[in-house]
Design a protein around this motif. Structure first.
Motif, mmCIF file in Angstrom:
data_model
loop_
_atom_site.group_PDB
_atom_site.id
_atom_site.type_symbol
_atom_site.label_atom_id
_atom_site.label_comp_id
_atom_site.label_asym_id
_atom_site.label_seq_id
_atom_site.Cartn_x
_atom_site.Cartn_y
_atom_site.Cartn_z
ATOM 1 N N ALA A 8 41.014 117.189 7.692
ATOM 2 C CA ALA A 8 41.459 116.845 6.339
ATOM 3 C C ALA A 8 40.298 117.038 5.377
ATOM 4 O O ALA A 8 39.161 116.717 5.696
ATOM 5 C CB ALA A 8 41.938 115.391 6.299
ATOM 6 N N THR A 71 51.909 118.247 7.029
ATOM 7 C CA THR A 71 50.817 117.300 7.270
ATOM 8 C C THR A 71 51.251 116.191 8.213
ATOM 9 O O THR A 71 50.522 115.833 9.146
ATOM 10 C CB THR A 71 50.316 116.713 5.939
ATOM 11 O OG1 THR A 71 49.848 117.782 5.114
ATOM 12 C CG2 THR A 71 49.199 115.712 6.150
ATOM 13 N N LEU A 75 49.419 115.603 11.697
ATOM 14 C CA LEU A 75 48.679 114.350 11.882
ATOM 15 C C LEU A 75 49.216 113.562 13.069
ATOM 16 O O LEU A 75 48.450 112.965 13.826
ATOM 17 C CB LEU A 75 48.726 113.490 10.614
ATOM 18 C CG LEU A 75 47.753 113.848 9.508
ATOM 19 C CD1 LEU A 75 48.040 113.037 8.255
ATOM 20 C CD2 LEU A 75 46.316 113.634 9.957
ATOM 21 N N ASP A 97 45.335 111.690 3.567
ATOM 22 C CA ASP A 97 45.342 112.058 4.982
ATOM 23 C C ASP A 97 44.559 111.050 5.819
ATOM 24 O O ASP A 97 44.988 110.679 6.916
ATOM 25 C CB ASP A 97 44.775 113.463 5.187
ATOM 26 C CG ASP A 97 45.682 114.562 4.664
ATOM 27 O OD1 ASP A 97 46.837 114.264 4.282
ATOM 28 O OD2 ASP A 97 45.227 115.722 4.627
#
Length: 148
Positions: A8, A71, A75, A97
């Protein structure tokens, strides 16, 4: 064992490539993912999928929904998250993030210069490790693989 590492942070400098090279030089079994680094593609993906938007705000909203999907998936698949905060760019996406990684209980390595200690103190307090350089982040991950 291979670790999935989500990177990130800002997309305008070579920090990701430098970090990947450092990992490669140490023969670390790391697989890297991160945000879309092609800025134009990231900005245009909503319209590419959903069609032309009547305003720039709606264009941004469409793109952010697709980028947030990407994302969130990456993640969730990450074993560890490295979030870089530099001095040049605003880092709202990095903060989001990093906070998401914390909420998902993903180990977080925060890279930030000493100069940014104060504005990032709460986030740093939640990270597992705080370092000042990408090389130090790789050193921390390298330690995970040591057997003795």
């Amino acid at each position: 064992m291979e670790l999935n590492v989500y990177l990130a942070g800002e997309i305008h400098s070579s920090w990701r490539q430098d970090l990947k090279e450092a990992a490669k030089n140490r023969n670390l079994p790391l697989h890297f993912t991160g945000p879309m680094e092609n800025h134009d593609r990231s900005d245009d993906i909503g319209e590419e999928i959903l069609g032309t938007m009547p305003t720039s705000i709606l264009k941004d909203e469409a793109a952010s929904s697709i980028n947030n999907l990407r994302t969130q998936i990456l993640l969730q698949k990450a074993d560890v998250v490295i979030a870089l905060f530099g001095e040049t760019y605003k880092q709202w996406n990095s903060a989001m993030d990093a906070a998401t990684a914390i909420a998902l209980q993903k180990p977080l390595i925060l890279i930030r210069p000493e100069k940014l200690h104060h504005p990032l103190k709460e986030l740093a307090n939640k990270a597992q490790v705080v370092v000042e350089t990408p090389e130090q982040a790789i050193q921390a991950l390298s330690y995970v693989f040591e057997e003795e």
